[in-house]
Design a protein around this motif. Sequence first.
Motif, PDB file in Angstrom:
ATOM      1  N   GLY A 110      12.693  -5.087   3.285  1.00  0.00           N
ATOM      2  CA  GLY A 110      13.166  -5.480   4.668  1.00  0.00           C
ATOM      3  C   GLY A 110      12.186  -4.481   5.762  1.00  0.00           C
ATOM      4  N   ASP A 111      11.807  -3.130   5.120  1.00  0.00           N
ATOM      5  CA  ASP A 111      11.515  -2.205   6.158  1.00  0.00           C
ATOM      6  C   ASP A 111      10.044  -2.688   6.125  1.00  0.00           C
ATOM      7  N   GLU A 112       9.242  -2.060   7.301  1.00  0.00           N
ATOM      8  CA  GLU A 112       7.606  -2.177   7.543  1.00  0.00           C
ATOM      9  C   GLU A 112       7.036  -1.041   7.640  1.00  0.00           C
ATOM     10  N   LEU A 113       5.796  -1.078   7.090  1.00  0.00           N
ATOM     11  CA  LEU A 113       5.015   0.253   7.000  1.00  0.00           C
ATOM     12  C   LEU A 113       3.929   0.086   7.901  1.00  0.00           C
ATOM     13  N   LEU A 114       3.550   0.892   8.993  1.00  0.00           N
ATOM     14  CA  LEU A 114       2.728   0.747  10.010  1.00  0.00           C
ATOM     15  C   LEU A 114       1.310   1.931   9.805  1.00  0.00           C
ATOM     16  N   SER A 115       0.274   1.379   9.826  1.00  0.00           N
ATOM     17  CA  SER A 115      -0.975   2.477   9.644  1.00  0.00           C
ATOM     18  C   SER A 115      -1.620   2.304  11.161  1.00  0.00           C
ATOM     19  N   PRO A 116      -1.404   3.420  12.131  1.00  0.00           N
ATOM     20  CA  PRO A 116      -2.138   3.240  13.525  1.00  0.00           C
ATOM     21  C   PRO A 116      -3.473   3.624  13.334  1.00  0.00           C
ATOM     22  N   VAL A 117      -4.144   3.973  12.072  1.00  0.00           N
ATOM     23  CA  VAL A 117      -5.251   4.358  12.326  1.00  0.00           C
ATOM     24  C   VAL A 117      -6.424   3.640  11.323  1.00  0.00           C
ATOM     25  N   GLY A 118      -5.895   2.210  11.350  1.00  0.00           N
ATOM     26  CA  GLY A 118      -6.787   1.505  10.584  1.00  0.00           C
ATOM     27  C   GLY A 118      -6.493   1.295   9.460  1.00  0.00           C
ATOM     28  N   ARG A 119      -7.399   0.466   8.504  1.00  0.00           N
ATOM     29  CA  ARG A 119      -6.897   0.417   6.862  1.00  0.00           C
ATOM     30  C   ARG A 119      -7.108   1.638   6.089  1.00  0.00           C
ATOM     31  N   PRO A 120      -6.120   2.115   5.477  1.00  0.00           N
ATOM     32  CA  PRO A 120      -6.244   3.406   4.668  1.00  0.00           C
ATOM     33  C   PRO A 120      -7.206   3.176   3.485  1.00  0.00           C
ATOM     34  N   TYR A 121      -7.291   4.261   2.878  1.00  0.00           N
ATOM     35  CA  TYR A 121      -8.093   4.486   1.663  1.00  0.00           C
ATOM     36  C   TYR A 121      -8.185   3.354   0.643  1.00  0.00           C
ATOM     37  N   ASP A 122      -9.088   3.216   0.061  1.00  0.00           N
ATOM     38  CA  ASP A 122      -9.157   2.010  -0.928  1.00  0.00           C
ATOM     39  C   ASP A 122      -8.167   1.888  -1.802  1.00  0.00           C
ATOM     40  N   THR A 123      -7.809   2.984  -2.586  1.00  0.00           N
ATOM     41  CA  THR A 123      -6.719   3.159  -3.383  1.00  0.00           C
ATOM     42  C   THR A 123      -5.241   2.857  -3.249  1.00  0.00           C
ATOM     43  N   LEU A 124      -5.039   2.994  -1.900  1.00  0.00           N
ATOM     44  CA  LEU A 124      -3.828   2.485  -1.281  1.00  0.00           C
ATOM     45  C   LEU A 124      -3.544   1.079  -1.053  1.00  0.00           C
ATOM     46  N   GLU A 125      -4.660   0.427  -0.791  1.00  0.00           N
ATOM     47  CA  GLU A 125      -4.588  -1.082  -0.647  1.00  0.00           C
ATOM     48  C   GLU A 125      -3.795  -2.007  -1.591  1.00  0.00           C
ATOM     49  N   GLU A 126      -3.940  -1.325  -3.068  1.00  0.00           N
ATOM     50  CA  GLU A 126      -2.969  -2.000  -4.071  1.00  0.00           C
ATOM     51  C   GLU A 126      -1.582  -1.426  -3.996  1.00  0.00           C
ATOM     52  N   VAL A 127      -1.514  -0.217  -3.811  1.00  0.00           N
ATOM     53  CA  VAL A 127      -0.158   0.305  -3.456  1.00  0.00           C
ATOM     54  C   VAL A 127       0.682  -0.366  -2.552  1.00  0.00           C
ATOM     55  N   ILE A 128       0.070  -0.563  -1.313  1.00  0.00           N
ATOM     56  CA  ILE A 128       0.791  -1.342  -0.347  1.00  0.00           C
ATOM     57  C   ILE A 128       0.667  -2.931  -0.582  1.00  0.00           C
ATOM     58  N   GLY A 129      -0.154  -3.349  -1.091  1.00  0.00           N
ATOM     59  CA  GLY A 129      -0.098  -4.720  -1.489  1.00  0.00           C
ATOM     60  C   GLY A 129      -1.340  -5.814  -0.569  1.00  0.00           C
ATOM     61  N   ILE A 130      -2.227  -4.901   0.195  1.00  0.00           N
ATOM     62  CA  ILE A 130      -3.297  -5.464   0.853  1.00  0.00           C
ATOM     63  C   ILE A 130      -4.117  -6.331  -0.248  1.00  0.00           C
ATOM     64  N   ARG A 131      -4.284  -5.760  -1.199  1.00  0.00           N
ATOM     65  CA  ARG A 131      -4.728  -6.431  -2.568  1.00  0.00           C
ATOM     66  C   ARG A 131      -3.769  -6.608  -3.631  1.00  0.00           C
ATOM     67  N   GLU A 132      -3.430  -7.578  -3.619  1.00  0.00           N
ATOM     68  CA  GLU A 132      -2.448  -8.174  -4.721  1.00  0.00           C
ATOM     69  C   GLU A 132      -2.505  -7.092  -6.130  1.00  0.00           C
ATOM     70  N   SER A 133      -1.254  -6.813  -6.333  1.00  0.00           N
ATOM     71  CA  SER A 133      -1.075  -5.919  -7.547  1.00  0.00           C
ATOM     72  C   SER A 133       0.378  -5.928  -8.101  1.00  0.00           C
ATOM     73  N   LYS A 134       0.670  -5.551  -9.222  1.00  0.00           N
ATOM     74  CA  LYS A 134       2.071  -5.589  -9.632  1.00  0.00           C
ATOM     75  C   LYS A 134       2.688  -4.213  -9.022  1.00  0.00           C
ATOM     76  N   CYS A 135       3.928  -4.437  -8.762  1.00  0.00           N
ATOM     77  CA  CYS A 135       4.705  -3.189  -8.190  1.00  0.00           C
ATOM     78  C   CYS A 135       4.200  -2.707  -7.165  1.00  0.00           C
ATOM     79  N   SER A 136       3.433  -3.265  -5.919  1.00  0.00           N
ATOM     80  CA  SER A 136       3.217  -3.008  -4.839  1.00  0.00           C
ATOM     81  C   SER A 136       4.245  -2.867  -3.841  1.00  0.00           C
ATOM     82  N   LEU A 137       4.258  -2.579  -2.863  1.00  0.00           N
ATOM     83  CA  LEU A 137       5.295  -2.311  -1.639  1.00  0.00           C
ATOM     84  C   LEU A 137       5.453  -3.743  -1.217  1.00  0.00           C
ATOM     85  N   LYS A 138       4.551  -4.611  -1.219  1.00  0.00           N
ATOM     86  CA  LYS A 138       4.695  -5.919  -0.778  1.00  0.00           C
ATOM     87  C   LYS A 138       5.486  -6.816  -1.972  1.00  0.00           C
TER      88      LYS A 138
END
Length: 422
Positions: A110-138
């Motif tokens: 239910g919480d929201e994460l905000l990046s105010p500096v644009g898209r983060p580093y590539d390896t964080l995209e799956e951590v966040i769930g920008i790119r689908e991945s198991k166990c992502s924050l999304k």
Amino acid sequence: MENIFSGLGIDDSVFELGEEVLERIRPRFNEIDKVSEYNQAKVLLAMQKNQVSATCFAGTTGYGYDDIGRDTLERVYADIFHTEAALVRPQITCGTHALATALSANLLPGDELLSPVGRPYDTLEEVIGIRESKCSLKEYGVSYREVELTEDGGFDFDGIKAAINKKTKLVTIQRSKGYKTRPTFSVEQIGTLISFVKSIKPDIICMVDNCYGEFVEKIEPSDVGADMTVGSLIKNPGGGLAPIGGYIVGKAECIERCAYRLSAPGLGQEVGANLGVMTSLYEGLFLAPTVVASALKGAIFAANIYEGLGFKVIPDSKESRHDIIQAVELGSPERMKAFCHGIQAAAPVDSFAIPEPWPMPGYDNDVIMAAGAFIQGSSIELSADGPIREPYAVYFQGGLTWAHAKLGILMSLQKLKDANLI
């Protein structure tokens, strides 16, 4: 000197160009040395205050209960970064792991994460769930927003204000550029951003990805309001000696949650054997300010060499430095390969290898990486890498000594010349 460089494969014209550039930039080296001396004293004071002794270097196994060396090192980090607490562990495998630990520990469904500096580093995209991945924050019910930087690389304050809402729990600020060609943020700029965010919603947790930025300035993001500051020990603070590890420093409540996430609820910082790496972690930290200074000198040298040849470099040859990374837009995959071939050829380890692009885990494009390092993936050692995509920029960093950083840059230029690409 020409003879020894010739033996390494660098011809007279490349060597002479390097000497001409070096003569122009030597005054900047004096300023780097002053910052290094300040940070060296800061590290020394923290070690002395916490009474680091030979006992701290003893190895522990199993649960690691009552590990004096581990607990003392965490107090040393907390003092260097001026924070309430620190988590410094060899069980943290890399910078991405440290960031994922900090995020997942302090964000709930239910919480929201905000990046105010644009898209983060590539390896964080799956951590966040920008790119689908198991166990992502999304996957665990954490939503995400980002606000792009302005055209000149500044903060879009109006956009940030509009993006913050009642669900916004944590703001992540990436100090370094990653695989982008935006500016790296100074600690002062990060402080301004944190103050702005907290003026809108005071209880927001502000986390800074500090990778590549430690000891570049006299202050760190934790000195300007960051609730958590996160990094990797095989980058700046490990001084080239740390064989593995990461750190998270900040407010005690945030760090306690990180420790529970890293080990298990109820166990936290009480467990985690050091497995005999304490000497390397302490000695690497002690050497880090000097090693970072060498890497900065190499970055400035690279910027001046390649800008003089007509390539776009970020930062440019005269800008102030806020991390150790030097981006060079080479304009083609062939130039990227030749540049990385030169860095690899200058390495003490695997100098005979020829880097080729490959699909690295966590990245959306093939990545080329040159890193003949004593510690695998250690980007405080001489290294260069980049994704094979426009504008075909290579990211050079590291060098445990200035002399080695200089050699690496000259070798990269030599390989470009040999391939008739300049």
